[in-house]
Design an enzyme around this catalytic site. Sequence first.
Site, short mmCIF file in Angstrom:
data_model
loop_
_atom_site.label_atom_id
_atom_site.label_comp_id
_atom_site.label_asym_id
_atom_site.label_seq_id
_atom_site.Cartn_x
_atom_site.Cartn_y
_atom_site.Cartn_z
N VAL A 1 -11.94 -6.98 -11.05
CA VAL A 1 -13.11 -6.19 -10.65
C VAL A 1 -14.33 -6.77 -11.37
CG1 VAL A 1 -14.15 -3.89 -10.69
CG2 VAL A 1 -11.69 -4.13 -10.29
N HIS B 1 -0.21 -0.07 -13.45
CA HIS B 1 0.52 -1.31 -13.74
C HIS B 1 2.01 -0.98 -13.82
CE1 HIS B 1 0.91 -5.41 -15.11
NE2 HIS B 1 1.79 -4.98 -15.96
N GLY C 1 0.79 -1.24 0.00
CA GLY C 1 0.00 0.00 0.00
C GLY C 1 0.81 1.28 0.00
N SER C 2 2.05 1.23 -0.53
CA SER C 2 2.82 2.49 -0.56
C SER C 2 2.15 3.51 -1.48
CB SER C 2 4.27 2.24 -0.98
OG SER C 2 4.37 1.99 -2.36
C1 GAR Z 1 2.74 -1.37 -7.65
O1 GAR Z 1 4.00 -1.37 -8.24
C2 GAR Z 1 1.65 -1.53 -8.69
O2 GAR Z 1 1.98 -0.98 -9.93
C3 GAR Z 1 1.58 -3.04 -8.80
O3 GAR Z 1 1.69 -3.50 -7.48
C4 GAR Z 1 2.56 -2.59 -6.76
C5 GAR Z 1 1.90 -2.27 -5.44
O4 GAR Z 1 2.78 -1.55 -4.64
N1 GAR Z 1 0.36 -3.47 -9.40
C6 GAR Z 1 0.27 -4.54 -10.18
O5 GAR Z 1 1.21 -5.28 -10.40
C7 GAR Z 1 -1.11 -4.79 -10.77
N2 GAR Z 1 -1.04 -5.73 -11.84
P1 GAR Z 1 2.27 -0.83 -3.31
O6 GAR Z 1 1.41 -1.87 -2.56
O7 GAR Z 1 3.51 -0.49 -2.58
O8 GAR Z 1 1.47 0.35 -3.72
#
Ligand code: GAR
Length: 190
Positions: free
Chosen positions: A87, A103, A12-13
Site C-alpha cells: 500500500v 496474515h 476472495g473467500s
Molecule cells: C488468506 O489466507 C490471507 O491471510 C492471505 O491470503 C489468503 C487469501 O485468501 N494473505 C496473505 O498471505 C498476505 N500476506 P482468500 O483470497 O480466500 O481470502
Amino acid sequence: MCNIAIFASGSGSNAENIAKYFMQSPKVNIALIATENPNAYVLERAKRLQIPTYQFSMEDLKKGSVLLKLIEMKIDFIVLAGFLKMVPSEMVQHFNNRIINIHPALLPKYGGKGMYGDRVHKAVIAAGEKESGITIHYVNEHYDEGDVIFQASCEVLPTDTPETLAQRVHRLEWEYYPKVIEHLIQGKCG
Ligand code: GAR
C-alpha cells in the site's frame, strides 16, 4: 454508515465472508471490492454479491488514482484480504490506522515480502512448527510490520500439507476477521 473498501488479489473467500457478515448491517456498507488483478476470482464473487468493483493498475496505485477513488467514494475504512501489493505511503498516511490486513501465520514469524498464501504454510511446515494461526494488524509502509491487533492460533499436525494447514487457517480467518472489523470500526467511521 461506515463505508468499507475491501482489497483482494485472488480468490476472495475472506472478502465474500466479510461482505455476507455485514450484508444486513445498518452500520456497515461494503462499498467497494478493489483488485489489481483482472483475473481475480474475487471479481466473480463481488458480482454475485452485487458489490461495486474497481480493477486498477499498479500505476493507478502508485500515482494516487486509487486513493482519489477511495476519497471520492467516501471510504472510511480499508480491509486487505489477500491483497498482495504494497500500500503506497500516501494512502497509509491518509487512512492513518484505518487500514488493516490479515496474515495467515503468527507474525512476526513468517511475514515480509514474498510471504503470502501457500508460501507461508510451506515455510511453517518446513520449520517443524507445532502451531500456526492468523494475525490481524494495522498496515504501515512495510510488509506485515504494523501493530498487531489480534491473533488466534491452531495446531500444525505432523501429517499437514500446505493445503490442509491453509484450510485450518482459513477457518480461523472466516471466524474472526469480520468480528475484529466490527469491533475496530467503532469510533473510526462517519
Ligand atoms: C488468506 O489466507 C490471507 O491471510 C492471505 O491470503 C489468503 C487469501 O485468501 N494473505 C496473505 O498471505 C498476505 N500476506 P482468500 O483470497 O480466500 O481470502
